[in-house]
Design a protein around this motif. Structure first.
Motif, PDB file in Angstrom:
ATOM      1  N   ARG A 255       0.860  -1.044  -0.147  1.00 12.55           N
ATOM      2  CA  ARG A 255      -0.027   0.156  -0.267  1.00 12.55           C
ATOM      3  C   ARG A 255       0.964   1.059  -0.111  1.00 12.55           C
ATOM      4  O   ARG A 255       0.616   2.685  -0.444  1.00 12.55           O
ATOM      5  CB  ARG A 255      -0.615   0.370   0.596  1.00 12.55           C
ATOM      6  N   MET A 256       2.131   1.400   0.793  1.00 16.44           N
ATOM      7  CA  MET A 256       2.796   2.404   0.994  1.00 16.44           C
ATOM      8  C   MET A 256       3.576   2.419  -0.292  1.00 16.44           C
ATOM      9  O   MET A 256       3.619   3.568  -0.869  1.00 16.44           O
ATOM     10  CB  MET A 256       4.139   2.390   1.533  1.00 16.44           C
ATOM     11  N   THR A 257       3.512   1.804  -1.685  1.00 15.57           N
ATOM     12  CA  THR A 257       4.171   2.427  -2.966  1.00 15.57           C
ATOM     13  C   THR A 257       3.003   2.403  -3.781  1.00 15.57           C
ATOM     14  O   THR A 257       3.616   3.326  -4.419  1.00 15.57           O
ATOM     15  CB  THR A 257       5.372   0.444  -3.040  1.00 15.57           C
ATOM     16  N   GLN A 258       2.198   2.617  -3.634  1.00 17.78           N
ATOM     17  CA  GLN A 258       0.945   2.379  -4.399  1.00 17.78           C
ATOM     18  C   GLN A 258       0.331   3.795  -4.025  1.00 17.78           C
ATOM     19  O   GLN A 258      -0.500   4.354  -4.602  1.00 17.78           O
ATOM     20  CB  GLN A 258      -0.203   1.677  -4.377  1.00 17.78           C
ATOM     21  N   ASN A 259       0.496   4.151  -2.815  1.00 17.23           N
ATOM     22  CA  ASN A 259      -0.585   5.484  -1.650  1.00 17.23           C
ATOM     23  C   ASN A 259       0.462   5.671  -1.537  1.00 17.23           C
ATOM     24  O   ASN A 259       0.576   6.102  -0.252  1.00 17.23           O
ATOM     25  CB  ASN A 259      -1.403   4.789  -1.462  1.00 17.23           C
ATOM     26  N   PRO A 260       0.644   7.160  -1.706  1.00 17.65           N
ATOM     27  CA  PRO A 260       1.698   8.201  -1.112  1.00 17.65           C
ATOM     28  C   PRO A 260       0.904   9.386   0.222  1.00 17.65           C
ATOM     29  O   PRO A 260       1.739   8.670   1.225  1.00 17.65           O
ATOM     30  CB  PRO A 260       2.105   9.493  -2.289  1.00 17.65           C
ATOM     31  N   ALA A 261      -0.806   9.122   0.009  1.00 21.27           N
ATOM     32  CA  ALA A 261      -0.729   9.740   1.133  1.00 21.27           C
ATOM     33  C   ALA A 261      -0.995   9.114   2.224  1.00 21.27           C
ATOM     34  O   ALA A 261      -0.226   9.390   3.454  1.00 21.27           O
ATOM     35  CB  ALA A 261      -2.297   9.890   0.869  1.00 21.27           C
ATOM     36  N   PHE A 262      -0.982   7.562   1.898  1.00 18.03           N
ATOM     37  CA  PHE A 262      -0.910   6.436   3.232  1.00 18.03           C
ATOM     38  C   PHE A 262       0.395   6.516   3.056  1.00 18.03           C
ATOM     39  O   PHE A 262       0.667   5.461   4.601  1.00 18.03           O
ATOM     40  CB  PHE A 262      -1.045   5.046   2.057  1.00 18.03           C
ATOM     41  N   ARG A 263       1.379   6.319   2.458  1.00 17.83           N
ATOM     42  CA  ARG A 263       2.715   6.536   2.906  1.00 17.83           C
ATOM     43  C   ARG A 263       3.018   7.554   4.048  1.00 17.83           C
ATOM     44  O   ARG A 263       4.061   7.414   5.009  1.00 17.83           O
ATOM     45  CB  ARG A 263       3.495   6.285   1.826  1.00 17.83           C
ATOM     46  N   LEU A 264       2.206   8.542   3.796  1.00 16.49           N
ATOM     47  CA  LEU A 264       3.135   9.708   4.733  1.00 16.49           C
ATOM     48  C   LEU A 264       2.207   9.511   5.761  1.00 16.49           C
ATOM     49  O   LEU A 264       2.765   9.415   6.866  1.00 16.49           O
ATOM     50  CB  LEU A 264       2.148  11.103   3.814  1.00 16.49           C
ATOM     51  N   LYS A 265       1.319   9.070   6.471  1.00 15.56           N
ATOM     52  CA  LYS A 265       0.485   8.747   7.400  1.00 15.56           C
ATOM     53  C   LYS A 265       1.295   7.584   8.195  1.00 15.56           C
ATOM     54  O   LYS A 265       1.740   7.608   9.215  1.00 15.56           O
ATOM     55  CB  LYS A 265      -0.727   8.190   7.171  1.00 15.56           C
ATOM     56  N   VAL A 266       2.431   6.270   7.302  1.00 15.76           N
ATOM     57  CA  VAL A 266       2.814   5.814   8.110  1.00 15.76           C
ATOM     58  C   VAL A 266       4.911   6.270   8.934  1.00 15.76           C
ATOM     59  O   VAL A 266       4.532   5.807   9.733  1.00 15.76           O
ATOM     60  CB  VAL A 266       3.274   3.883   6.767  1.00 15.76           C
ATOM     61  N   ASP A 267       4.826   6.813   7.427  1.00 16.81           N
ATOM     62  CA  ASP A 267       5.794   8.234   7.958  1.00 16.81           C
ATOM     63  C   ASP A 267       5.943   8.782   9.704  1.00 16.81           C
ATOM     64  O   ASP A 267       6.501   8.479  10.025  1.00 16.81           O
ATOM     65  CB  ASP A 267       6.518   8.423   6.671  1.00 16.81           C
ATOM     66  N   GLN A 268       4.711   9.485   9.703  1.00 22.61           N
ATOM     67  CA  GLN A 268       4.104  10.339  10.925  1.00 22.61           C
ATOM     68  C   GLN A 268       4.789   9.431  12.132  1.00 22.61           C
ATOM     69  O   GLN A 268       5.366   9.022  13.188  1.00 22.61           O
ATOM     70  CB  GLN A 268       3.241  10.513  10.643  1.00 22.61           C
ATOM     71  N   SER A 269       3.673   8.163  11.810  1.00 26.72           N
ATOM     72  CA  SER A 269       3.740   6.965  12.896  1.00 26.72           C
ATOM     73  C   SER A 269       5.044   6.299  12.457  1.00 26.72           C
ATOM     74  O   SER A 269       4.887   6.117  13.903  1.00 26.72           O
ATOM     75  CB  SER A 269       2.764   6.088  11.867  1.00 26.72           C
ATOM     76  N   ILE A 270       6.122   6.024  12.184  1.00 23.85           N
ATOM     77  CA  ILE A 270       7.351   5.585  12.699  1.00 23.85           C
ATOM     78  C   ILE A 270       8.078   6.301  13.384  1.00 23.85           C
ATOM     79  O   ILE A 270       8.319   6.417  14.298  1.00 23.85           O
ATOM     80  CB  ILE A 270       7.898   4.972  11.374  1.00 23.85           C
TER      81      ILE A 270
END
Length: 400
Positions: A369-384
């Motif tokens: 999902r992170m490779t497909q969806n930049p908005a989701f990747r941003l959420k995950v980066d913030q979580s990390i």
């Protein structure tokens, strides 16, 4: 966490705009979850804030290492399963939960924790320590006992004490955990069980886990417990937001548990609000559905609960951890991969699964999902970043 699972299984910071560092995840990493992708170069931060220790650690991580920080996997506290430990290592899992029951005492628990820490991932030659957590509430929910550990009374008994006595006692219990290598407690219980429901409340009241039957008592005593842990430098967790006090079913063992009473402005939210104001570093999200807040989603999958109520209304800036997304009956109808995606997409940070064997499916789905969806990747980066900030607070990051 609820007692069923236990028997079988950084301070608040200012909201920051984290630099987006692309995850260099190869196709092999997406498919296998174990590929060692090259660390991404950090994006220069100009006009926002200085690059922090957390930023540097994050930038040095491979894609799979970053995704691994999102997970907290179960480890049997008395007899760890080697195959499950291998899954944790293979998927770079950044936090563990000591589950079940152990009477081995602090020395043996420290040996277990040290062994786990020795296998933690390294970044730029320095180990990124594990958050080692457990359920050490008291009464019928105390995972760790034996030499060096106090026998902790139930929440109801603690709630009858003065707050000063509870704080000093909690500081001692936290020191014992720290001596055993545990740096995060999934407590205190911050749920308000009304006296009219009492032990008919299966997850909390049945086991005397609550501090009392009013929001005032629960707020003061959960706050004292958390303050004692902060004093001894062990992270604490407010649970189970937005409260399990008004339900009858136990989400560990029952599907479709619904709270039809609690609203975003209920008095039972007050203990969470005061704990957050005091700087609680972690909040755990319930698996129940709250029909007067978001009738369409379980709290753990609800952006209304996590983003609107917890983050925006209550101002929480710490780590949002799920209740068990592994074995709990409440989520059994949802595919493991979808559990992870729905929680993160709703605004959650750290996925707790008492069953580590579900992590491969979850991690692969998150990476894809992170490779497909930049908005989701941003959420995950913030979580990390939030998780790494908590680790820094616990002294688990090298920032030299």
């Amino acid at each position: 966490m609820t007692s069923q699972r236990t028997s079988s299984r950084g301070s608040r910071g200012r909201r920051a705009l984290w630099p987006v560092v692309p995850l260099a995840v190869s196709l092999a990493a997406v498919g296998l979850g174990v590929a060692q992708a090259a660390p991404a170069d950090p994006v220069p931060v100009t006009g926002v804030r200085a690059v922090t220790c957390v930023d540097r650690v994050f930038a040095g991580m491979t894609g799979p290492q970053r995704v691994g920080q999102l997970f907290m996997g179960g480890v049997n506290a008395s007899l760890p399963d080697q195959k499950r430990l291998q899954v944790l290592r293979q998927y770079h899992v950044g936090s563990v939960f000591l589950a079940g029951r152990s009477k081995s005492g602090t020395r043996a628990t420290k040996s277990l924790a040290d062994g786990l820490q020795a296998k933690a991932d390294t970044v730029a030659g320095h180990r990124v320590g594990l958050l080692v957590s457990t359920d050490q509430e008291g009464g019928q929910v105390q995972v760790l006992s034996g030499p060096g550990f106090s026998t902790i009374p139930s929440g109801l008994v603690q709630g009858s004490w003065s707050t000063s006595k509870l704080r000093s006692s909690a500081a001692l219990w936290a020191k014992q955990l720290k001596a055993a290598g545990v740096n995060l407690n999934l407590a205190p219980v911050t749920d308000v069980v009304p006296s009219s429901l009492g032990r008919d409340n299966a997850p909390i009241g049945r086991y005397d886990r609550e501090y009392g039957h009013t929001a005032t008592t629960v707020a003061s005593h959960s706050g004292a417990f958390a303050a004692g842990f902060a004093q001894s430098k062990v992270l604490a967790t407010l649970k189970h937001f937005p409260g399990l006090g008004y339900v009858r079913g136990n989400t560990d063992t029952t599907a479709n548990v619904v709270d039809s009473v609690t609203t975003g402005s209920s008095a039972s939210i007050t203990p969470f609000r005061s704990g957050i104001k005091a700087g609680a570093p972690f909040v755990m999200i319930s698996l129940a559905t709250y029909s007067r807040i978001d009738a369409k989603h379980r709290a753990v999958f609800s952006s209304t609960v996590i983003q609107k109520l917890l983050r925006t209304s209550l101002g929480f800036r710490g780590v949002v951890v799920s209740d068990d997304l592994g074995n709990a009956v409440a989520v059994r109808s949802v595919l493991p991969a979808d559990r992870a995606l729905a929680f993160l997409n709703a605004g959650g940070d750290q996925i707790l699964t008492v069953e580590p064997n579900l992590i491969p499916a979850m991690a692969k789905a998150v990476q894809a999902r992170m490779t497909q969806n930049p908005a989701f990747r941003l959420k995950v980066d913030q979580s990390i970043h939030r998780i790494l900030a908590a680790k820094q607070k616990a002294g688990l990051l090298y920032c030299g």
